[in-house]
Design a protein around this motif. Sequence first.
Motif, PDB file in Angstrom:
ATOM      1  N   PRO A  15     -31.316 -28.349 -20.972  1.00 34.59           N
ATOM      2  CA  PRO A  15     -32.159 -27.170 -21.220  1.00 34.59           C
ATOM      3  C   PRO A  15     -32.646 -26.515 -19.934  1.00 34.59           C
ATOM      4  O   PRO A  15     -32.799 -25.287 -19.882  1.00 34.59           O
ATOM      5  N   PHE A  16     -32.903 -27.301 -18.891  1.00 37.36           N
ATOM      6  CA  PHE A  16     -33.338 -26.715 -17.628  1.00 37.36           C
ATOM      7  C   PHE A  16     -32.215 -25.883 -16.999  1.00 37.36           C
ATOM      8  O   PHE A  16     -32.472 -24.858 -16.375  1.00 37.36           O
ATOM      9  N   GLU A  18     -30.036 -24.233 -18.719  1.00 35.11           N
ATOM     10  CA  GLU A  18     -29.892 -23.006 -19.498  1.00 35.11           C
ATOM     11  C   GLU A  18     -30.720 -21.874 -18.898  1.00 35.11           C
ATOM     12  O   GLU A  18     -30.319 -20.707 -18.942  1.00 35.11           O
ATOM     13  N   LYS A  19     -31.856 -22.194 -18.304  1.00 36.93           N
ATOM     14  CA  LYS A  19     -32.655 -21.163 -17.645  1.00 36.93           C
ATOM     15  C   LYS A  19     -31.844 -20.477 -16.546  1.00 36.93           C
ATOM     16  O   LYS A  19     -31.860 -19.244 -16.416  1.00 36.93           O
ATOM     17  N   SER A  68     -35.363 -26.073 -11.227  1.00 40.61           N
ATOM     18  CA  SER A  68     -35.031 -24.798 -11.859  1.00 40.61           C
ATOM     19  C   SER A  68     -35.961 -23.672 -11.437  1.00 40.61           C
ATOM     20  O   SER A  68     -35.596 -22.494 -11.495  1.00 40.61           O
ATOM     21  N   ASN A  92     -43.409 -20.529 -16.584  1.00 41.79           N
ATOM     22  CA  ASN A  92     -42.385 -21.545 -16.323  1.00 41.79           C
ATOM     23  C   ASN A  92     -42.991 -22.947 -16.293  1.00 41.79           C
ATOM     24  O   ASN A  92     -42.424 -23.890 -16.854  1.00 41.79           O
ATOM     25  N   ASP A  96     -41.982 -25.957 -18.782  1.00 40.11           N
ATOM     26  CA  ASP A  96     -41.406 -27.184 -18.228  1.00 40.11           C
ATOM     27  C   ASP A  96     -42.185 -28.430 -18.619  1.00 40.11           C
ATOM     28  O   ASP A  96     -41.607 -29.518 -18.687  1.00 40.11           O
ATOM     29  N   MET A 179     -36.155 -21.688 -22.930  1.00 39.30           N
ATOM     30  CA  MET A 179     -35.571 -23.020 -22.799  1.00 39.30           C
ATOM     31  C   MET A 179     -35.856 -23.904 -24.010  1.00 39.30           C
ATOM     32  O   MET A 179     -34.954 -24.548 -24.556  1.00 39.30           O
ATOM     33  N   ASN A 180     -37.109 -23.965 -24.449  1.00 37.06           N
ATOM     34  CA  ASN A 180     -37.460 -24.903 -25.511  1.00 37.06           C
ATOM     35  C   ASN A 180     -36.965 -24.486 -26.887  1.00 37.06           C
ATOM     36  O   ASN A 180     -36.425 -25.325 -27.621  1.00 37.06           O
ATOM     37  N   TRP A 182     -34.296 -22.784 -27.397  1.00 42.91           N
ATOM     38  CA  TRP A 182     -32.851 -23.035 -27.268  1.00 42.91           C
ATOM     39  C   TRP A 182     -32.558 -24.526 -27.452  1.00 42.91           C
ATOM     40  O   TRP A 182     -31.634 -24.904 -28.180  1.00 42.91           O
ATOM     41  N   PHE A 183     -33.329 -25.369 -26.789  1.00 45.67           N
ATOM     42  CA  PHE A 183     -33.152 -26.813 -26.841  1.00 45.67           C
ATOM     43  C   PHE A 183     -33.262 -27.315 -28.284  1.00 45.67           C
ATOM     44  O   PHE A 183     -32.410 -28.066 -28.772  1.00 45.67           O
TER      45      PHE A 183
END
Length: 304
Positions: A15-16, A18-19, A68, A92, A96, A179-180, A182-183
């Motif tokens: 996921p990191f 993906e950013k 990231s 961010n 994170d 990110m989250n 998406w994850f």
Amino acid sequence: MAIAEPILHHYDTSPFSEKARVMFGRDDLAWASVIQPTIMPKPDLTPLTGGYRRIPVLQIGADLYCDSQIIMATIAALGAGEAASGLDWAVNLWADRLFFQASVGLIFGEIGAAVPRAFIEDREQLMGRSFDVAAMKAAAEPLKAQWRAQASWIDDALGDGGLFLGGERPGVADAAAYMNPWFLSQFTPHLAEELFSGLDRLKAWMERLRGLGHGHRREITPAEALVVAARAEPAAKTTHDQRESFGMTPGQAVCVRADDYGRDPIEGVLVAINRNALTIARRDERLGALHLHFPRAGYIVARI
């Protein structure tokens, strides 16, 4: 001088990472992809980073960008030449840490029985504590409420009709906040369907970000990336600000480590510190001179 092709050391389910991939897509940039292992050992990554093991890592010649946060800033500069705002970095850091922990608990509480033991042991070493999937499963219902509350912040922030968190154009805050969700949608789509219910602005925003793509990706091998580093010299411009250094000066031997997890110490010689970043120099017997760049927030630097 032409800027060397950016190389992203990552893996597709990270996921990191993906950013960073979203930032490449935002500006339609060309980049090289190096797939690294999801767990240790990472024999073709740690020679570049002096032992730093977290994913992703961005390589531009003999300059390595770790974390990231600084990777997104670097990609933004390569693309539109934009500087992210302080609020972008606040978003961010929230994504994170607070939001990510809720995502980890939900996802691994759901899929933990299928996760290989080697992965769990690796993450226990990385985090410095037990990776207890049974406890995560037991906490799933309260975590759903916490996760949805934080996802609702994104939905609310889009309530003024903006396409993205910063307005008409996506920025660092969008890539970070994405990110989250998406994850969750990648690993537990049934949970995503439940927790996205009614958050229509968030869902439309995710589709817009997904539509950006990942730019122009080409695959290279880890060995090829090492050759790139060996043939290059560090080239990134670094500015030292003595006001931000708390008494440290360029040329001193220092140790850098993350302040949350993956605290493996990275040793080198201080090149520069400013309010946003810190840079150290190190030398690998095969690769030669390398500069490692870290964000200032989230990393501790100390004299050796």
